[in-house]
Scaffold this motif. Structure first.
Motif, PDB file in Angstrom:
ATOM      1  N   LEU A  50       0.695  -1.135   0.192  1.00  0.00           N
ATOM      2  CA  LEU A  50       0.065  -0.050   0.176  1.00  0.00           C
ATOM      3  C   LEU A  50       0.828   1.208   0.093  1.00  0.00           C
ATOM      4  CD1 LEU A  50      -2.971  -0.866   2.198  1.00  0.00           C
ATOM      5  CD2 LEU A  50      -2.757  -0.865  -0.190  1.00  0.00           C
ATOM      6  N   VAL A  51       1.935   1.260   0.732  1.00  0.00           N
ATOM      7  CA  VAL A  51       2.652   2.643   0.666  1.00  0.00           C
ATOM      8  C   VAL A  51       3.160   2.944  -0.679  1.00  0.00           C
ATOM      9  CG1 VAL A  51       4.775   3.580   1.593  1.00  0.00           C
ATOM     10  CG2 VAL A  51       3.104   2.543   3.363  1.00  0.00           C
ATOM     11  N   PRO A  52       3.949   2.043  -1.397  1.00  0.00           N
ATOM     12  CA  PRO A  52       4.155   2.356  -2.785  1.00  0.00           C
ATOM     13  C   PRO A  52       3.034   2.686  -3.786  1.00  0.00           C
ATOM     14  CG  PRO A  52       5.492   0.448  -2.310  1.00  0.00           C
ATOM     15  CD  PRO A  52       4.397   0.728  -1.343  1.00  0.00           C
ATOM     16  N   LEU A  53       1.995   1.966  -3.408  1.00  0.00           N
ATOM     17  CA  LEU A  53       0.497   2.367  -4.371  1.00  0.00           C
ATOM     18  C   LEU A  53       0.049   3.703  -3.949  1.00  0.00           C
ATOM     19  CD1 LEU A  53      -1.576   1.040  -5.965  1.00  0.00           C
ATOM     20  CD2 LEU A  53      -2.685   0.203  -4.079  1.00  0.00           C
ATOM     21  N   ALA A  54       0.271   4.171  -2.835  1.00  0.00           N
ATOM     22  CA  ALA A  54      -0.019   5.621  -2.320  1.00  0.00           C
ATOM     23  C   ALA A  54       0.581   6.632  -3.183  1.00  0.00           C
ATOM     24  CB  ALA A  54       0.385   5.956  -0.723  1.00  0.00           C
ATOM     25  N   PHE A  55       1.749   6.317  -3.694  1.00  0.00           N
ATOM     26  CA  PHE A  55       2.581   7.434  -4.391  1.00  0.00           C
ATOM     27  C   PHE A  55       1.994   7.549  -5.933  1.00  0.00           C
ATOM     28  CE2 PHE A  55       5.616   6.852  -1.029  1.00  0.00           C
ATOM     29  CZ  PHE A  55       6.002   8.122  -0.924  1.00  0.00           C
ATOM     30  N   TRP A  56       1.326   6.121  -6.157  1.00  0.00           N
ATOM     31  CA  TRP A  56       0.540   6.375  -7.600  1.00  0.00           C
ATOM     32  C   TRP A  56      -0.652   6.821  -7.497  1.00  0.00           C
ATOM     33  CZ3 TRP A  56      -3.777   3.493  -8.909  1.00  0.00           C
ATOM     34  CH2 TRP A  56      -4.100   3.366 -10.220  1.00  0.00           C
ATOM     35  N   LEU A  57      -1.598   6.443  -6.553  1.00  0.00           N
ATOM     36  CA  LEU A  57      -2.802   7.029  -6.237  1.00  0.00           C
ATOM     37  C   LEU A  57      -3.059   8.395  -6.055  1.00  0.00           C
ATOM     38  CD1 LEU A  57      -5.887   5.829  -6.297  1.00  0.00           C
ATOM     39  CD2 LEU A  57      -5.612   5.307  -3.773  1.00  0.00           C
ATOM     40  N   GLY A  58      -2.270   8.743  -5.003  1.00  0.00           N
ATOM     41  CA  GLY A  58      -2.392  10.240  -4.305  1.00  0.00           C
ATOM     42  C   GLY A  58      -1.900  11.233  -5.798  1.00  0.00           C
ATOM     43  N   ARG A  59      -2.789  12.297  -5.676  1.00  0.00           N
ATOM     44  CA  ARG A  59      -2.782  13.246  -6.587  1.00  0.00           C
ATOM     45  C   ARG A  59      -1.886  14.328  -6.139  1.00  0.00           C
ATOM     46  NH1 ARG A  59      -8.725  13.425  -9.506  1.00  0.00           N
ATOM     47  NH2 ARG A  59      -8.489  11.185 -10.449  1.00  0.00           N
ATOM     48  N   SER A  60      -1.719  14.437  -4.941  1.00  0.00           N
ATOM     49  CA  SER A  60      -0.708  15.600  -4.321  1.00  0.00           C
ATOM     50  C   SER A  60      -0.044  14.966  -3.290  1.00  0.00           C
ATOM     51  CB  SER A  60      -1.708  16.600  -3.719  1.00  0.00           C
ATOM     52  OG  SER A  60      -2.472  16.245  -2.639  1.00  0.00           O
ATOM     53  N   TRP A  61       0.952  15.628  -2.440  1.00  0.00           N
ATOM     54  CA  TRP A  61       1.560  15.154  -1.652  1.00  0.00           C
ATOM     55  C   TRP A  61       0.788  15.055  -0.334  1.00  0.00           C
ATOM     56  CZ3 TRP A  61       2.267  17.340   3.262  1.00  0.00           C
ATOM     57  CH2 TRP A  61       1.975  18.961   3.348  1.00  0.00           C
ATOM     58  N   VAL A  62      -0.256  15.750  -0.241  1.00  0.00           N
ATOM     59  CA  VAL A  62      -1.019  15.647   1.124  1.00  0.00           C
ATOM     60  C   VAL A  62      -1.809  14.431   0.977  1.00  0.00           C
ATOM     61  CG1 VAL A  62      -3.062  16.702   1.955  1.00  0.00           C
ATOM     62  CG2 VAL A  62      -1.412  18.406   1.343  1.00  0.00           C
ATOM     63  N   LEU A 125      -9.909   6.124  -3.536  1.00  0.00           N
ATOM     64  CA  LEU A 125     -10.270   5.230  -4.535  1.00  0.00           C
ATOM     65  C   LEU A 125     -11.441   5.715  -5.428  1.00  0.00           C
ATOM     66  CD1 LEU A 125      -9.318   1.768  -2.989  1.00  0.00           C
ATOM     67  CD2 LEU A 125      -8.312   2.599  -5.018  1.00  0.00           C
ATOM     68  N   CYS A 126     -12.418   6.078  -4.888  1.00  0.00           N
ATOM     69  CA  CYS A 126     -13.466   6.577  -5.002  1.00  0.00           C
ATOM     70  C   CYS A 126     -13.499   7.859  -5.935  1.00  0.00           C
ATOM     71  CB  CYS A 126     -14.642   6.969  -4.192  1.00  0.00           C
ATOM     72  SG  CYS A 126     -15.293   5.343  -3.521  1.00  0.00           S
ATOM     73  N   THR A 127     -12.499   8.773  -5.589  1.00  0.00           N
ATOM     74  CA  THR A 127     -12.165  10.062  -5.867  1.00  0.00           C
ATOM     75  C   THR A 127     -11.310   9.606  -7.478  1.00  0.00           C
ATOM     76  OG1 THR A 127     -12.162  11.123  -3.928  1.00  0.00           O
ATOM     77  CG2 THR A 127     -10.959  12.282  -5.863  1.00  0.00           C
ATOM     78  N   ARG A 128     -10.671   8.947  -7.359  1.00  0.00           N
ATOM     79  CA  ARG A 128      -9.772   8.424  -8.526  1.00  0.00           C
ATOM     80  C   ARG A 128     -10.457   7.829  -9.585  1.00  0.00           C
ATOM     81  NH1 ARG A 128      -4.266   9.578  -9.964  1.00  0.00           N
ATOM     82  NH2 ARG A 128      -3.452   7.679 -10.995  1.00  0.00           N
ATOM     83  N   PHE A 129     -11.292   7.081  -9.460  1.00  0.00           N
ATOM     84  CA  PHE A 129     -12.140   6.071 -10.513  1.00  0.00           C
ATOM     85  C   PHE A 129     -13.583   6.309 -10.476  1.00  0.00           C
ATOM     86  CE2 PHE A 129      -8.342   3.573  -8.665  1.00  0.00           C
ATOM     87  CZ  PHE A 129      -7.473   3.490 -10.045  1.00  0.00           C
ATOM     88  N   VAL A 130     -14.228   7.019  -9.608  1.00  0.00           N
ATOM     89  CA  VAL A 130     -15.603   7.019  -9.882  1.00  0.00           C
ATOM     90  C   VAL A 130     -15.906   8.536 -10.447  1.00  0.00           C
ATOM     91  CG1 VAL A 130     -17.911   7.092  -8.690  1.00  0.00           C
ATOM     92  CG2 VAL A 130     -15.939   5.442  -7.961  1.00  0.00           C
ATOM     93  N   THR A 131     -15.073   9.368 -10.301  1.00  0.00           N
ATOM     94  CA  THR A 131     -15.488  10.988 -10.517  1.00  0.00           C
ATOM     95  C   THR A 131     -14.691  11.156 -11.873  1.00  0.00           C
ATOM     96  OG1 THR A 131     -13.786  11.763  -9.185  1.00  0.00           O
ATOM     97  CG2 THR A 131     -16.067  11.964  -8.427  1.00  0.00           C
TER      98      THR A 131
END
Length: 131
Positions: A50-62, A125-131
């Motif tokens: 999950l930690v490496p996946l966070a860098f792919w999924l996250g759109r900003s540093w926050v 995940l919802c923000t990334r894939f649903v909207t």
């Protein structure tokens, strides 16, 4: 504390880089002890994904910080829960209401950390894939 008082904990007498070095060794020992717990091992293995996946999924540093931080938070709370359980078990194996409460609250803290982390990941995940 005077010069002639016995030192119960040698770490207390250290300062500077020596204290930092020894504190780091103690912390690594704590991680090794945590590795002996099945729940902590499972959480570490999930974090490796999950930690490496966070860098792919996250759109900003926050977002990356929230995603990765929530996973690390679960491991932190698990270590604290394990520490509480070890301290209670050190006191004795007999059943006591306060011991049960302490262990139950530690377990509840882990559950809340898991729910928080799951909610953060679900929202991302919802923000990334649903909207």
């Amino acid at each position: 504390m005077s010069q002639h008082d016995p030192v119960v904990n040698p770490q207390k007498g250290r300062s500077g880089l020596s204290r930092v070095f020894h504190a780091t060794l103690i912390s690594l020992n704590g991680l090794r002890a945590g590795w002996g717990e099945t729940a902590f091992r499972q959480e570490v293995l999930i974090a490796i994904v999950l930690v490496p996946l966070a860098f792919w999924l996250g759109r900003s540093w926050v977002e990356v910080a929230l995603l990765a931080g929530s996973v690390v938070l679960v491991m932190i709370v698990e270590l604290l829960n394990t520490a509480v359980e070890a301290a209670i078990d050190r006191i004795g194996p007999e059943w006591h209401d306060l011991s049960k409460r302490a262990k139950d609250m530690g377990s509840a803290a882990v559950l809340l950390a898991l729910v928080l982390s799951g909610g953060i990941w679900l929202a991302a995940l919802c923000t990334r894939f649903v909207t």
